[in-house]
Design a protein around this motif. Structure first.
Motif, PDB file in Angstrom:
ATOM      1  N   ILE A 105       0.852  -1.202   0.000  1.00  0.00           N
ATOM      2  CA  ILE A 105       0.000   0.000   0.000  1.00  0.00           C
ATOM      3  C   ILE A 105       0.885   1.248   0.000  1.00  0.00           C
ATOM      4  N   PHE A 106       1.894   1.271   0.866  1.00  0.00           N
ATOM      5  CA  PHE A 106       2.791   2.445   0.922  1.00  0.00           C
ATOM      6  C   PHE A 106       3.527   2.632  -0.408  1.00  0.00           C
ATOM      7  N   ASP A 107       3.999   1.533  -0.989  1.00  0.00           N
ATOM      8  CA  ASP A 107       4.707   1.620  -2.273  1.00  0.00           C
ATOM      9  C   ASP A 107       3.834   2.309  -3.309  1.00  0.00           C
ATOM     10  N   HIS A 108       2.576   1.884  -3.363  1.00  0.00           N
ATOM     11  CA  HIS A 108       1.674   2.477  -4.341  1.00  0.00           C
ATOM     12  C   HIS A 108       1.459   3.965  -4.049  1.00  0.00           C
ATOM     13  N   ILE A 128      -8.693  -6.699   5.202  1.00  0.00           N
ATOM     14  CA  ILE A 128      -8.524  -5.479   4.400  1.00  0.00           C
ATOM     15  C   ILE A 128      -8.820  -4.241   5.255  1.00  0.00           C
ATOM     16  N   GLY A 129      -9.858  -4.299   6.061  1.00  0.00           N
ATOM     17  CA  GLY A 129     -10.222  -3.147   6.896  1.00  0.00           C
ATOM     18  C   GLY A 129      -9.147  -2.821   7.914  1.00  0.00           C
ATOM     19  N   ASP A 130      -8.634  -3.849   8.587  1.00  0.00           N
ATOM     20  CA  ASP A 130      -7.601  -3.630   9.610  1.00  0.00           C
ATOM     21  C   ASP A 130      -6.314  -3.076   8.995  1.00  0.00           C
ATOM     22  N   MET A 131      -5.943  -3.640   7.842  1.00  0.00           N
ATOM     23  CA  MET A 131      -4.680  -3.217   7.212  1.00  0.00           C
ATOM     24  C   MET A 131      -4.799  -1.830   6.616  1.00  0.00           C
ATOM     25  N   THR A 132      -5.911  -1.575   5.941  1.00  0.00           N
ATOM     26  CA  THR A 132      -6.087  -0.266   5.311  1.00  0.00           C
ATOM     27  C   THR A 132      -6.173   0.832   6.373  1.00  0.00           C
ATOM     28  N   GLY A 133      -6.885   0.525   7.450  1.00  0.00           N
ATOM     29  CA  GLY A 133      -6.988   1.499   8.541  1.00  0.00           C
ATOM     30  C   GLY A 133      -5.622   1.786   9.144  1.00  0.00           C
ATOM     31  N   PHE A 134      -4.818   0.743   9.323  1.00  0.00           N
ATOM     32  CA  PHE A 134      -3.482   0.954   9.889  1.00  0.00           C
ATOM     33  C   PHE A 134      -2.615   1.737   8.903  1.00  0.00           C
ATOM     34  N   ALA A 135      -2.701   1.383   7.617  1.00  0.00           N
ATOM     35  CA  ALA A 135      -1.946   2.131   6.603  1.00  0.00           C
ATOM     36  C   ALA A 135      -2.345   3.605   6.636  1.00  0.00           C
ATOM     37  N   ALA A 136      -3.649   3.873   6.723  1.00  0.00           N
ATOM     38  CA  ALA A 136      -4.126   5.265   6.757  1.00  0.00           C
ATOM     39  C   ALA A 136      -3.601   5.982   7.997  1.00  0.00           C
ATOM     40  N   VAL A 138      -0.808   5.657   9.568  1.00  0.00           N
ATOM     41  CA  VAL A 138       0.632   5.960   9.601  1.00  0.00           C
ATOM     42  C   VAL A 138       1.182   6.552   8.304  1.00  0.00           C
ATOM     43  N   TYR A 139       0.424   6.508   7.203  1.00  0.00           N
ATOM     44  CA  TYR A 139       0.936   7.113   5.967  1.00  0.00           C
ATOM     45  C   TYR A 139       0.994   8.619   6.156  1.00  0.00           C
ATOM     46  N   MET A 140       2.175   9.185   6.029  1.00  0.00           N
ATOM     47  CA  MET A 140       2.387  10.611   6.286  1.00  0.00           C
ATOM     48  C   MET A 140       1.802  11.034   7.644  1.00  0.00           C
ATOM     49  N   ARG A 141       1.852  10.124   8.593  1.00  0.00           N
ATOM     50  CA  ARG A 141       1.323  10.313   9.957  1.00  0.00           C
ATOM     51  C   ARG A 141      -0.190  10.502   9.994  1.00  0.00           C
TER      52      ARG A 141
ATOM     53  N   PRO B 169      11.891   3.715   1.215  1.00  0.00           N
ATOM     54  CA  PRO B 169      12.851   3.955   0.133  1.00  0.00           C
ATOM     55  C   PRO B 169      12.441   5.124  -0.767  1.00  0.00           C
ATOM     56  N   LEU B 170      11.156   5.416  -0.849  1.00  0.00           N
ATOM     57  CA  LEU B 170      10.700   6.502  -1.723  1.00  0.00           C
ATOM     58  C   LEU B 170      10.501   7.825  -1.002  1.00  0.00           C
ATOM     59  N   GLY B 171      10.755   7.892   0.290  1.00  0.00           N
ATOM     60  CA  GLY B 171      10.579   9.181   0.950  1.00  0.00           C
ATOM     61  C   GLY B 171      10.903   9.117   2.428  1.00  0.00           C
ATOM     62  N   LYS B 172      11.439  10.218   2.934  1.00  0.00           N
ATOM     63  CA  LYS B 172      11.895  10.271   4.319  1.00  0.00           C
ATOM     64  C   LYS B 172      10.720  10.507   5.268  1.00  0.00           C
ATOM     65  N   ASN B 173      10.726   9.810   6.382  1.00  0.00           N
ATOM     66  CA  ASN B 173       9.701   9.993   7.426  1.00  0.00           C
ATOM     67  C   ASN B 173       8.288   9.825   6.902  1.00  0.00           C
ATOM     68  N   MET B 174       8.108   8.979   5.909  1.00  0.00           N
ATOM     69  CA  MET B 174       6.798   8.868   5.271  1.00  0.00           C
ATOM     70  C   MET B 174       5.826   8.014   6.080  1.00  0.00           C
TER      71      MET B 174
END
Lengths: 380, 380
Positions: A105-108, A128-136, A138-141, B169-174
């Motif tokens: 998810i982060f790579d994309h 999917i819900g647990d992972m997407t929520g966790f990705a959301a 922490v992605y860019m905080r 790898p694609l961005g710092k502190n992301m």
């Protein structure tokens, strides 16, 4: 510590079973309340998608099983609101609820230069819900996300309340965050295409809400289990609504699981041990919880908290729902070891959610020999 | 959007430079305020460690460089409060601020059955602090942690304010979270053993606070740079205190970087591009920020926000601090591409923190050709 479901100054909302098939349940949290929309046909209804956070890009996270059924339909709706609608399609199953999938998810998101206004949509079941929520979270905080649960388990439990996580080889849901969605969209039509095993797994979480919080609901489930297994729309709508009401009531009082919220984990301490012990993906989460509830019911009886007839009552209901009632033969020591790393454990002491009256849960430790007897009685 | 440091209804605390070497700065946040203790000898002072959250286990996360200097001393202090004091020693450097290192922390915590009361201690520089804070924020959905910064950069900036992250790898502190520590312990004696390059890197963040928030502090730094380079205790104590005061004032108004807080990233948009473009660990973070501030100062001048003499003034100060003032030759297109995935970017438009008056920052976009000229002028 005892966390009773009968908290002071709060009242579980009243129950009303009728023939309606559409409902809205609101989660009240300081500044971050949100609605759970429940009903048939919601996915294709433009009104469902109004009023979400504005952004250039929406990214739908889903899996290989769900994508052919719903991805294009959801994308079509979202194109009315976002300049770009993209998708990340992950492999299906609990075995993939790990860092490698999260990183896809982060790579994309980074490869597509998605900014911190990007809205994520979790289209799928609990994984999917647990992972997407966790990705959301922490992605860019932190970016906003919307839950679009397509399984019964996700609709009645995992999509509501803001618990997000991935698994670690040494423990289930060990890495995660409390992070609330902007909205939950539970389209009941999605349940029509659910494999029977997934339906039963969802019913485990439905059954759970009875003994921990609502004795009448437990009786209602017993009376309507055949209708639920037949996917009757009105029965399903009421079950999903009632579960969400109870969960909203619990989470509204204890978002971060300082106490009361732990009661939602009835059956989960034994259940997580089964899942981790077998390797993620062998049993469905709901199947492990079903079997775990039999064990936890037995432990409640052995500790004198419930009369003897409670165990056969739970055993019968869980079996009728198509769930396993015998755990895998992991060995008693292995069960105990796995339960000691449960998140509820403190200082190496395992703490169980137990029933101390129909509709009332408590959390407490139990002597190892008694726990061993319970495991012995309910394993192959 | 313009985020000015001159926010309404708030007043930056007054400055007072004296010969004291010990200070306390408090961060005010709803329900989660905490203290920053600043002074020589704090590590070995039992009073430093009183009143932290109670638990069975404390886990110190540190690196191979810091461990020989401080690990046993901190462990000794913590044994007065915790039954078990454990350590996770990671490799040193920005190149290791990644998922693999984070996972080493989780592996240890789970293998040792650390429960969710476990307190983590981040003993090291900015990399250790950011990673330990992020680990604490997601382990079992959140455990308490304490920052024990041992570098100047960490003491004046990264340990304060609750930003935690790892690199992608694609961005710092992301990938990260906003998660506040229980306390920050900045022992000034730690700076004595700091390599000169690390000292200069820390001075970059010290210098930053002048142009964005406090013109007098900028003049003070110019007057006392030799004392700071000589690690004079009173000068260092004042610099650390003043930086923490400014940061506390900013973070207290905008914990989650909805606006104002972004001014703390002066020089960081160019700087992150340098770090990511070269590969993490080639330049120290502070070195990249130093060079980035030269570029951002030039951009402020070219946009007509500052008079021409501002650029040579910043250039001279940054150079005197032992920092690079010429960026690596990544190529202009590569710089622009890297800056477009900066967290502050929106819809592909790069947004810069710029100076629009001494002690006053703003955030805005700039035309690509102008940015290209700036890069051209300050690269090898």
């Amino acid at each position: 510590m005892t966390a009773s479901a009968q908290a002071p100054n709060t009242q579980l909302p009243a129950s009303s079973a009728n023939l309606d098939t559409s409902h809205k349940v609101s989660i009240a949290l300081d500044q971050r309340g949100y609605d759970i929309l429940i009903g048939p046909g919601l996915l294709d209804e433009p009104a469902t998608w109004l009023g979400l956070p504005k952004a250039q890009v929406a990214v739908i996270v889903t899996n290989e099983t769900v994508a052919p059924l719903y991805l294009e339909r959801l994308s079509h709706q979202l194109r009315a609101h976002y300049t770009r609608v993209e998708a990340v399609v992950l492999p299906d199953g609990e075995a993939y609820k790990d860092w490698a999938s999260l990183n896809k998810i982060f790579d994309h998101l980074l490869a597509q230069a998605c900014d911190r206004k990007t809205v994520l949509f979790a289209l799928g079941g609990g994984v999917i819900g647990d992972m997407t929520g966790f990705a959301a979270s922490v992605y860019m905080r932190g970016v906003p996300f919307v839950q679009v649960p397509t399984t019964l388990l996700a609709q009645v439990d995992s999509s509501v309340g803001g618990k997000t996580a991935i698994n670690h080889p040494l423990g289930k849901n060990m890495i995660g965050a409390f992070y609330q969605p902007e909205r939950v969209v539970a389209d009941l039509d999605g349940l029509d295409s659910l494999p029977p095993r997934e339906l039963s797994a969802g019913l485990a979480e439905v059954i759970k809400y009875g003994p921990i919080a609502d004795a009448e609901f437990l009786a209602w489930i017993e009376d309507h289990l055949d209708a639920l297994l037949a996917r009757d729309k009105a029965a399903m709508a009421y079950a999903v609504k009632r579960c969400c009401e109870i969960k909203a009531w619990v989470v509204g009082q204890d978002e971060r699981e300082q106490g009361l919220r732990a009661i939602l984990n009835f059956g989960h301490t034994f259940g997580h041990a089964i899942e981790t012990g077998l390797g993620y993906g062998e049993w469905l989460h709901g199947e492990a919880v079903g079997c775990g509830m039999v064990m936890a019911s037995d432990l409640s009886v052995r500790l004198g908290l419930m009369p003897a007839e409670f165990l056969p009552r739970m055993h019968r209901l869980i079996e009728r729902a198509g769930l396993p009632v015998l755990g895998p033969a992991l060995g008693i020591e292995r069960y105990l070891e796995l339960m000691r790393v449960d998140k509820k454990a403190e200082s190496g002491e395992i703490r169980f959610v137990l029933i101390e009256g129909l509709g009332r849960a408590t959390m407490r430790a139990a002597p190892d020999p008694l726990v061993a007897e319970v495991i012995q009685s309910h394993c192959r």
